[in-house]
Design a protein around this motif. Structure first.
Motif, PDB file in Angstrom:
ATOM      1  N   PRO A  10       0.841  -1.206   0.000  1.00 20.82           N
ATOM      2  CA  PRO A  10       0.000   0.000   0.000  1.00 20.82           C
ATOM      3  C   PRO A  10       0.871   1.249   0.000  1.00 20.82           C
ATOM      4  CG  PRO A  10       0.037  -0.972   2.174  1.00 20.82           C
ATOM      5  CD  PRO A  10       0.796  -1.906   1.272  1.00 20.82           C
ATOM      6  N   VAL A  11       0.358   2.313  -0.589  1.00 17.43           N
ATOM      7  CA  VAL A  11       1.052   3.598  -0.586  1.00 17.43           C
ATOM      8  C   VAL A  11       0.481   4.408   0.574  1.00 17.43           C
ATOM      9  CG1 VAL A  11       1.485   5.714  -1.878  1.00 17.43           C
ATOM     10  CG2 VAL A  11       1.431   3.516  -3.061  1.00 17.43           C
ATOM     11  N   LYS A  15      -1.445  12.347   0.980  1.00 20.33           N
ATOM     12  CA  LYS A  15      -2.511  12.448  -0.011  1.00 20.33           C
ATOM     13  C   LYS A  15      -3.378  11.182  -0.030  1.00 20.33           C
ATOM     14  CE  LYS A  15      -3.218  13.672  -4.838  1.00 20.33           C
ATOM     15  NZ  LYS A  15      -2.554  14.045  -6.090  1.00 20.33           N
ATOM     16  N   SER A  16      -2.753  10.015   0.044  1.00 15.06           N
ATOM     17  CA  SER A  16      -3.529   8.776   0.032  1.00 15.06           C
ATOM     18  C   SER A  16      -4.308   8.595   1.336  1.00 15.06           C
ATOM     19  CB  SER A  16      -2.619   7.575  -0.222  1.00 15.06           C
ATOM     20  OG  SER A  16      -1.750   7.360   0.858  1.00 15.06           O
ATOM     21  N   ASN A  17      -3.777   9.069   2.455  1.00 16.59           N
ATOM     22  CA  ASN A  17      -4.502   8.988   3.727  1.00 16.59           C
ATOM     23  C   ASN A  17      -5.746   9.862   3.714  1.00 16.59           C
ATOM     24  OD1 ASN A  17      -2.671   7.200   4.788  1.00 16.59           O
ATOM     25  ND2 ASN A  17      -1.499   8.749   5.862  1.00 16.59           N
ATOM     26  N   ILE A  18      -5.669  11.035   3.098  1.00 17.98           N
ATOM     27  CA  ILE A  18      -6.832  11.923   2.995  1.00 17.98           C
ATOM     28  C   ILE A  18      -7.901  11.279   2.114  1.00 17.98           C
ATOM     29  CG2 ILE A  18      -7.612  14.140   2.077  1.00 17.98           C
ATOM     30  CD1 ILE A  18      -4.867  15.271   3.003  1.00 17.98           C
ATOM     31  N   LYS A  26     -11.055   5.392  -0.928  1.00 19.85           N
ATOM     32  CA  LYS A  26     -10.095   5.170  -2.009  1.00 19.85           C
ATOM     33  C   LYS A  26      -8.767   4.747  -1.401  1.00 19.85           C
ATOM     34  CE  LYS A  26     -12.125   8.310  -5.329  1.00 19.85           C
ATOM     35  NZ  LYS A  26     -11.866   9.347  -6.312  1.00 19.85           N
ATOM     36  N   TYR A  27      -8.300   3.578  -1.786  1.00 20.99           N
ATOM     37  CA  TYR A  27      -7.038   3.026  -1.299  1.00 20.99           C
ATOM     38  C   TYR A  27      -6.036   3.016  -2.442  1.00 20.99           C
ATOM     39  CZ  TYR A  27      -9.538   1.496   2.849  1.00 20.99           C
ATOM     40  OH  TYR A  27     -10.263   1.476   4.012  1.00 20.99           O
ATOM     41  N   ILE A  97      -5.037  -1.951   6.546  1.00 20.76           N
ATOM     42  CA  ILE A  97      -4.423  -0.652   6.274  1.00 20.76           C
ATOM     43  C   ILE A  97      -4.944   0.420   7.223  1.00 20.76           C
ATOM     44  CG2 ILE A  97      -4.152   1.123   4.493  1.00 20.76           C
ATOM     45  CD1 ILE A  97      -4.349  -1.092   2.435  1.00 20.76           C
ATOM     46  N   GLU A  98      -6.164   0.267   7.703  1.00 11.79           N
ATOM     47  CA  GLU A  98      -6.769   1.267   8.580  1.00 11.79           C
ATOM     48  C   GLU A  98      -5.983   1.444   9.874  1.00 11.79           C
ATOM     49  OE1 GLU A  98      -9.226   3.429   8.133  1.00 11.79           O
ATOM     50  OE2 GLU A  98      -9.517   2.710   6.106  1.00 11.79           O
ATOM     51  N   GLY A  99      -5.344   0.409  10.372  1.00 11.60           N
ATOM     52  CA  GLY A  99      -4.617   0.504  11.636  1.00 11.60           C
ATOM     53  C   GLY A  99      -3.257   1.168  11.511  1.00 11.60           C
ATOM     54  N   VAL A 100      -2.787   1.369  10.283  1.00 18.43           N
ATOM     55  CA  VAL A 100      -1.439   1.916  10.072  1.00 18.43           C
ATOM     56  C   VAL A 100      -1.474   3.423  10.138  1.00 18.43           C
ATOM     57  CG1 VAL A 100       0.468   2.081   8.443  1.00 18.43           C
ATOM     58  CG2 VAL A 100      -0.777  -0.046   8.694  1.00 18.43           C
TER      59      VAL A 100
END
Length: 100
Positions: A10-11, A15-18, A26-27, A97-100
């Motif tokens: 995952p990136v 920007k990807s977190n927002i 959007k992942y 990915i949500e926990g990172v």
């Protein structure tokens, strides 16, 4: 190509977190260069047990790198890579990915 070969990592950028925390989930993933949208969506469905709605794929060009080493200036580039932005169905999240 197996699902774990299609999705590399995952990136996790600002920007990807927002985009991930918005109303539409959007992942962003770094994917194998030879994969296409359908393979990426199938791999997401298999690996994370969620339903992808849409997938946008793009090639990210490498950046130039300069280094002043012991032997003089070294000029080179980082490699090109493929990025996929996957939109999930409403209510779905990827817990890994949500926990990172």
């Amino acid at each position: 190509m197996r699902a774990d070969q299609v999705i590399i990592e995952p990136v996790l950028s600002e920007k990807s977190n927002i985009a991930r925390e918005g109303e539409t989930k959007k992942y962003t993933f770094k994917v194998h260069k030879d994969s296409n949208k359908f393979q990426i969506m199938a791999a997401i469905k298999e690996l994370f047990q969620v339903e992808p709605v849409k997938c946008n794929v793009m090639i990210v060009k490498g950046k130039p790198k300069y280094s002043r080493g012991k032997g003089g200036n070294i000029l080179g580039n980082t490699g090109d890579w493929k990025k996929a932005v996957v939109t999930l169905a409403k209510g779905d999240t990827i817990q890994a990915i949500e926990g990172v």
